[in-house]
Design an enzyme around this catalytic site. Structure first.
Site, PDB file in Angstrom:
ATOM      1  CG  ASP A 100      21.267  68.133  11.388  1.00 23.69           C
ATOM      2  OD1 ASP A 100      22.344  67.740  10.921  1.00 23.69           O
ATOM      3  OD2 ASP A 100      21.171  69.103  12.165  1.00 23.69           O
ATOM      4  CG  ASP A 201      26.517  66.589  11.842  1.00 23.08           C
ATOM      5  OD1 ASP A 201      26.406  67.588  12.566  1.00 23.08           O
ATOM      6  OD2 ASP A 201      27.163  65.576  12.166  1.00 23.08           O
ATOM      7  CD  GLU A 250      28.976  71.165  11.733  1.00 20.83           C
ATOM      8  OE1 GLU A 250      29.082  71.653  12.843  1.00 20.83           O
ATOM      9  OE2 GLU A 250      28.898  69.924  11.566  1.00 20.83           O
ATOM     10  CG  HIS A 320      22.912  72.604  17.644  1.00 23.58           C
ATOM     11  ND1 HIS A 320      23.097  73.022  16.338  1.00 23.58           N
ATOM     12  CD2 HIS A 320      23.490  71.385  17.720  1.00 23.58           C
ATOM     13  CE1 HIS A 320      23.750  72.090  15.670  1.00 23.58           C
ATOM     14  NE2 HIS A 320      23.997  71.076  16.486  1.00 23.58           N
ATOM     15  CG  ASP A 321      27.176  72.424  17.590  1.00 25.96           C
ATOM     16  OD1 ASP A 321      26.656  71.651  18.415  1.00 25.96           O
ATOM     17  OD2 ASP A 321      27.334  72.142  16.391  1.00 25.96           O
TER      18      ASP A 321
END
Ligand code: GLC
Length: 551
Positions: A100, A201, A250, A320-321
């Site tokens: 990440d 990210d 993202e 994970h969000d």
């Protein structure tokens, strides 16, 4: 069409949230040796690469997305030596590793920020975005994605700094060339170690509108895909393009219309993007059903925008969000749980693009029955909860909303076995384990030929060995059907069709001439207790994959 092969197009990805994956030190938090111990499991599943969410040094206000040192491993997770072993062992098994990359902001404990806030004249002052306040307080009315003002006042230097996320995550100033130089050399440092790419990210937030800009209808617009971002992204691309790596951005706020610019095969900034269109259509309200027509449209928009070799998609239903997909897009009800989880696998795994499976999705993990806010860790969820109480909502009603929407639903520990701590740890973990570990766990599903896990294995195997399902074109059939998602994939003479009932009711389909299923061979189905050859009548959540018979 000539195929432009790439390893990152052919491999299936698996996202690991290390805190919740596997704990070998029994401190209740997962670790790098935990990931190492499960590489064989991932190999057996058919995974080609893993994406590990942040494992860098961090005070963990936002679980690692607040980085205080980009070049150190957080000691709770392990050491750099252990990371290097993980990389080596994964590579030996043919599994690539992507990391990440969090470069929109750092932690407020990063040495750059500590310096920056130390004085107005500090050499690092311009590494972040500082501004004077107004008579109303903050420099402008911008709000943070995590709630409240996007500005935090600093008593020491009497100015405000900008934070798009939590106040402990100050935004870096991308207009300062020194910031970019530092970030780019850090990126090279990681790539030189031999990692295989990055999930980038919050990258659509690096450019900010002029500070005079007033928040409009979309309160995040002043820092979401703001014009001028191209220049920064082009520089980033030049760093990435030197290597054969996977990059996935993202990209909140980037539309399918702009997709080509971002991920076009020739000049795109990234190999692929995590778009937000289809995922925002989940059912936030218990009474509402999934709007299948809109859902198909959102996915198809991206499939078509990047068709004919123009670019590539990243495919996902979970991360994970967001809450668990089976709870939101499928059904937790005992009669439907298994078939809906399998049906959801086919709604994304065989589209054009690279599929990303989120840990636990392959066993059908569900949302968590959180009882009180004490059970919650995520900073945004807590802010949201207290905001709801402020507006006069009572605790129970607010908790009901949290249970449906919190990203902590996806962060409960991985369920390996039915044991007390689900085979994840030997003690109470950092976030409670879902009580349904008895029914949903890797061990039991490994031994059950009809399990969700074994279905995922079959789907991955099928995709791994079928060029048409990787490189073939995509066609949507029956776009207006309110229950069925029917799509075709084709590469020259090889044709496949996937038919999924995304509803709890029986569905019948008037299939077009060219997908008459009598002429097709059934390859895969998620129901074995139902008379499959009912042709055009589909049971609730029934899903089938057919291949055209070539004589
Ligand atoms: C991304 C991450 C999320 C994090 C945020 C701030 O959206 O996926 O988990 O909180 O960025 O870094």
């Amino acid at each position: 069409m000539t195929i432009r092969r790439a390893w990152w197009k052919e491999a299936v990805g698996y996202q690991i949230y290390p805190r919740s994956f596997m704990d070998t030190t029994n401190d209740g938090i997962g670790d790098l040796n935990g990931i190492r111990s499960k590489l064989d499991y991932l190999k057996d599943l058919g995974i080609g690469f893993i994406w590990i969410t942040p494992i860098y040094e961090s005070p963990n206000v936002d679980n690692g997305y607040d980085i205080s040192d980009y070049q150190k491993i957080l000691s709770t997770f392990g050491t750099m030596e252990e990371f290097e072993l993980l990389l080596e062992e994964a590579h030996e098994l043919g599994i690539k590793v992507i990391m990440d990359l969090v470069i929109n902001h750092t932690s407020n404990q990063h040495s750059w920020f500590l310096e920056s806030r130390s004085s107005l004249k500090d050499d690092y002052r311009d590494y972040y975005i500082w501004a004077d306040g107004t008579i109303d307080g903050p420099p402008n009315d911008w709000v943070s994605i995590f709630g409240g003002s996007a500005w935090e006042y600093d008593e020491h230097t009497k100015q405000y700094y900008l934070h798009v996320f939590a106040k402990e995550q100050p935004d870096l100033n991308w207009e300062n060339p020194r910031v970019k130089r530092e970030l780019f050399s850090m990126i090279d440092w990681w790539l030189d170690k031999g990692i295989d790419g990055f999930r980038v990210d919050a990258i659509s937030h690096i450019k900010k509108a002029p500070l005079e800009t007033i928040s409009g209808e979309d309160p995040h617009a002043p820092y979401k895909n703001v014009s001028g971002i191209e220049r920064h992204l082009e520089e980033l691309r030049d760093i990435f393009k030197k290597r054969d790596i996977l990059t996935v951005g993202e990209a909140n706020g980037v539309s399918a219309k702009e997709a080509y610019q971002w991920v076009g095969e020739e000049a795109g900034y990234f190999n692929m993007l995590f778009e937000f269109d289809h995922i925002s259509l989940w059912n936030r309200n218990e009474e509402e059903r999934l709007d299948v027509i809109h859902f198909k449209k959102a996915l198809t928009l991206w499939q078509e925008a990047l068709a004919n070799g123009r670019g590539w998609n990243a495919l996902y239903m979970e991360n994970h969000d967001i809450p668990r997909s089976v709870s939101n897009f499928g059904s937790e009800e005992t009669v439907f749980w298994k078939s809906s989880a399998k049906a959801l696998a086919l709604t994304f795994m065989l589209l054009q693009g690279t599929p990303f499976i989120y840990q636990g999705q392959e066993i059908g993990m569900t949302n968590m029955p959180f009882r009180s806010i004490e059970d919650i860790d995520a900073v945004d969820t807590k802010n949201f909860y207290y905001d709801m109480l402020q507006t006069g909502l009572d605790e129970e009603t607010a908790m009901a909303v949290i249970r449906r929407t919190s990203r902590d639903n996806a962060r409960t520990p991985m369920q390996w076995t039915a044991e007390e701590f689900a085979g994840f740890s030997k003690r109470e973990p950092w976030l409670k384990i879902n009580p349904n570990k008895q029914e949903i766990n890797v061990l039991d599903e490994t031994n059950d030929p009809d399990s969700i896990l074994n279905f995922y294995k079959e789907v991955i195997k099928l995709r791994n060995q079928t060029d048409a399902l990787i490189y073939g074109s995509y066609t949507l059939y029956l776009p207006e059907h309110p229950q069925l998602f029917v799509y075709g994939r084709r590469l020259e003479q090889e044709r496949y069709v996937v038919i999924i009932n995304l509803s709890k009711e029986f569905a019948s389909a008037d299939l077009p001439e060219n997908v008459r299923i009598e002429e097709w061979t059934l390859l895969l189905s998620n129901l074995n207790d139902y008379e499959i050859h009912q042709h055009t009548l589909f049971a609730p959540y029934e899903a089938r994959v057919y291949k055209y018979k070539i004589d």
